[in-house]
Scaffold this active site. Sequence first.
Site, PDB file in Angstrom:
ATOM      1  N   ASN A 120      -4.692  -5.306  12.311  1.00 59.30           N
ATOM      2  CA  ASN A 120      -6.046  -4.741  12.306  1.00 59.30           C
ATOM      3  C   ASN A 120      -6.974  -5.423  13.311  1.00 59.30           C
ATOM      4  O   ASN A 120      -8.161  -5.620  13.046  1.00 59.30           O
ATOM      5  CB  ASN A 120      -6.629  -4.765  10.881  1.00 59.30           C
ATOM      6  CG  ASN A 120      -5.901  -3.797   9.967  1.00 59.30           C
ATOM      7  OD1 ASN A 120      -5.709  -2.637  10.309  1.00 59.30           O
ATOM      8  ND2 ASN A 120      -5.451  -4.283   8.817  1.00 59.30           N
TER       9      ASN A 120
ATOM     10  N   THR B 143       0.839  -1.202   0.000  1.00 56.12           N
ATOM     11  CA  THR B 143       0.000   0.000   0.000  1.00 56.12           C
ATOM     12  C   THR B 143       0.876   1.256   0.000  1.00 56.12           C
ATOM     13  O   THR B 143       1.771   1.381   0.836  1.00 56.12           O
ATOM     14  CB  THR B 143      -0.947  -0.048   1.219  1.00 56.12           C
ATOM     15  OG1 THR B 143      -1.920  -1.054   0.956  1.00 56.12           O
ATOM     16  CG2 THR B 143      -1.662   1.277   1.450  1.00 56.12           C
TER      17      THR B 143
ATOM     18  N   ASN C 217      -4.901 -10.085   6.629  1.00 58.14           N
ATOM     19  CA  ASN C 217      -4.647  -8.843   7.378  1.00 58.14           C
ATOM     20  C   ASN C 217      -5.855  -8.150   8.001  1.00 58.14           C
ATOM     21  O   ASN C 217      -5.882  -6.921   8.134  1.00 58.14           O
ATOM     22  CB  ASN C 217      -3.867  -7.854   6.500  1.00 58.14           C
ATOM     23  CG  ASN C 217      -2.468  -8.374   6.208  1.00 58.14           C
ATOM     24  OD1 ASN C 217      -1.988  -9.282   6.906  1.00 58.14           O
ATOM     25  ND2 ASN C 217      -1.804  -7.823   5.216  1.00 58.14           N
TER      26      ASN C 217
ATOM     27  N   HIS D 154      -7.605 -10.503  -1.742  1.00 54.84           N
ATOM     28  CA  HIS D 154      -7.022 -10.151  -0.440  1.00 54.84           C
ATOM     29  C   HIS D 154      -7.856 -10.812   0.659  1.00 54.84           C
ATOM     30  O   HIS D 154      -8.898 -10.311   1.056  1.00 54.84           O
ATOM     31  CB  HIS D 154      -6.999  -8.638  -0.266  1.00 54.84           C
ATOM     32  CG  HIS D 154      -6.075  -8.170   0.833  1.00 54.84           C
ATOM     33  ND1 HIS D 154      -5.665  -8.994   1.861  1.00 54.84           N
ATOM     34  CD2 HIS D 154      -5.463  -6.973   1.050  1.00 54.84           C
ATOM     35  CE1 HIS D 154      -4.857  -8.306   2.670  1.00 54.84           C
ATOM     36  NE2 HIS D 154      -4.711  -7.082   2.192  1.00 54.84           N
TER      37      HIS D 154
ATOM     38  N   TYR E 164      -8.916  -7.711   6.972  1.00 56.94           N
ATOM     39  CA  TYR E 164      -9.900  -7.026   6.133  1.00 56.94           C
ATOM     40  C   TYR E 164     -11.136  -7.929   5.962  1.00 56.94           C
ATOM     41  O   TYR E 164     -11.226  -8.981   6.606  1.00 56.94           O
ATOM     42  CB  TYR E 164      -9.253  -6.592   4.818  1.00 56.94           C
ATOM     43  CG  TYR E 164      -8.136  -5.590   5.080  1.00 56.94           C
ATOM     44  CD1 TYR E 164      -8.411  -4.354   5.669  1.00 56.94           C
ATOM     45  CD2 TYR E 164      -6.809  -5.900   4.818  1.00 56.94           C
ATOM     46  CE1 TYR E 164      -7.399  -3.446   5.962  1.00 56.94           C
ATOM     47  CE2 TYR E 164      -5.787  -4.999   5.111  1.00 56.94           C
ATOM     48  CZ  TYR E 164      -6.089  -3.771   5.685  1.00 56.94           C
ATOM     49  OH  TYR E 164      -5.097  -2.884   5.992  1.00 56.94           O
TER      50      TYR E 164
HETATM   51  C1  8OZ Z   1      -0.433  -0.907   5.163  1.00 59.07           C
HETATM   52  C2  8OZ Z   1      -1.238   0.211   5.238  1.00 59.07           C
HETATM   53  C3  8OZ Z   1      -2.533   0.146   4.781  1.00 59.07           C
HETATM   54  C4  8OZ Z   1      -3.019  -1.033   4.251  1.00 59.07           C
HETATM   55  C5  8OZ Z   1      -2.418  -4.740   4.195  1.00 59.07           C
HETATM   56  C6  8OZ Z   1      -3.479  -3.404   2.472  1.00 59.07           C
HETATM   57  O1  8OZ Z   1      -1.875  -4.780   5.287  1.00 59.07           O
HETATM   58  C7  8OZ Z   1      -2.728  -3.427   3.572  1.00 59.07           C
HETATM   59  C8  8OZ Z   1      -2.202  -2.165   4.166  1.00 59.07           C
HETATM   60  C9  8OZ Z   1      -0.903  -2.081   4.627  1.00 59.07           C
HETATM   61  O2  8OZ Z   1      -2.749  -5.767   3.599  1.00 59.07           O
END
Ligand code: 8OZ
Length: 359
Positions: free
Chosen positions: A236, A27, A179, A176, A181
Amino acid sequence: MSDAKLFDTYQLGPTKLSNRAVMAPLTRNRALDGMVPNPLAIEYYGQRASAGLLITEASQVSQQGQGYQDTPGIYSKDQVTGWRKVTDRVHERGGKIFLQLWHVGRISHTDLQSGGQAPVGPSALQAKGKTFVGGKFVDVSAPRALELSEIPGIIDAFKTGAANAIAAGFDGVEVHGANGYLLDQFAKDGANKRTDAYGGSIQNRAKLMLEVTKAVAGEAGPDRTGIRLSPVTPANDISDSNPQPLFDYITDQLSALKLVYIHVIEGATGGPRDIAPFDYTSLRNRFKGAYIANNGYDYALAKKVIDENKADLIAFGKPFISNPDLVERLKTGAPLNEADRNTFYGGGAKGYTDYPVLA
Ligand code: 8OZ
């Protein structure tokens, strides 16, 4: 000059890679205009075309799927036109490139959602975490739980994203699933408290990830579809009480879909590889396609893991930010440029397209 297997070609489905070093999705928050890739992205990815495979930064499949400012999308016509310039440049330079399809779920902010609405997740549970909006780090907003009736729309957004990526000239797509999400939120019981067909058992929690992946593979072809997983990352604010059977099950199902690769973040994303016990060999052995290993690899560990056949490909992140010619440097044992963390997220050419190659 190393003759390690890392530098041998690799046949990834129909895509022939010139070596086994992959640029991880990174990112960079430089899509300043309408979430269209910055024109500098053409140069940035083009400079790195000697990687065996480039995977783009995560790209949201809808506005609802955006969680940080200035990340690129793959849902508008202008975004597709912008990405086409990137794939053309990479292909001119002999490289291969997949686009990463992204929905952040609850890791977002009302300022990024249409009409200032709440972000969506499996459950109305706010993550303890920050996002970057309006030039500063702020707490993520409280989400609302997706209605059952909204699930087909989520699957459809990923499917359209895959079709758009192929139309933009990508060699394939990566879902994806990592992480913390949306798809990882559904899969893991720390974030998913649903009592319907998408919550409870491992099978129910994995359902959205698998339905999305099947729909994406239906568009792009399974041999042009990979997925990124992070079984034990705490990124996250995500967690699962028993990740091994969950990811063993997911991997069996992905193998049945004949996906071309699984891309596994081993340990804590960008952090310790040994944060929690997990048997990655189990995933490697269950999955019939390629295994891409990621997280904290240097040349020595990459060589060892490839030589021992514990992975087919190795994804490098930060080293590819600061070394456009990383493959050449690893091959010749040349020193690596240090990455400047201050220019990772946002800004212009500095720390993006100005890292030097070997003379
Ligand atoms: C760093 C900052 C924002 C998003 C991930 C898409 O960790 C990200 C991400 C990484 O998969």
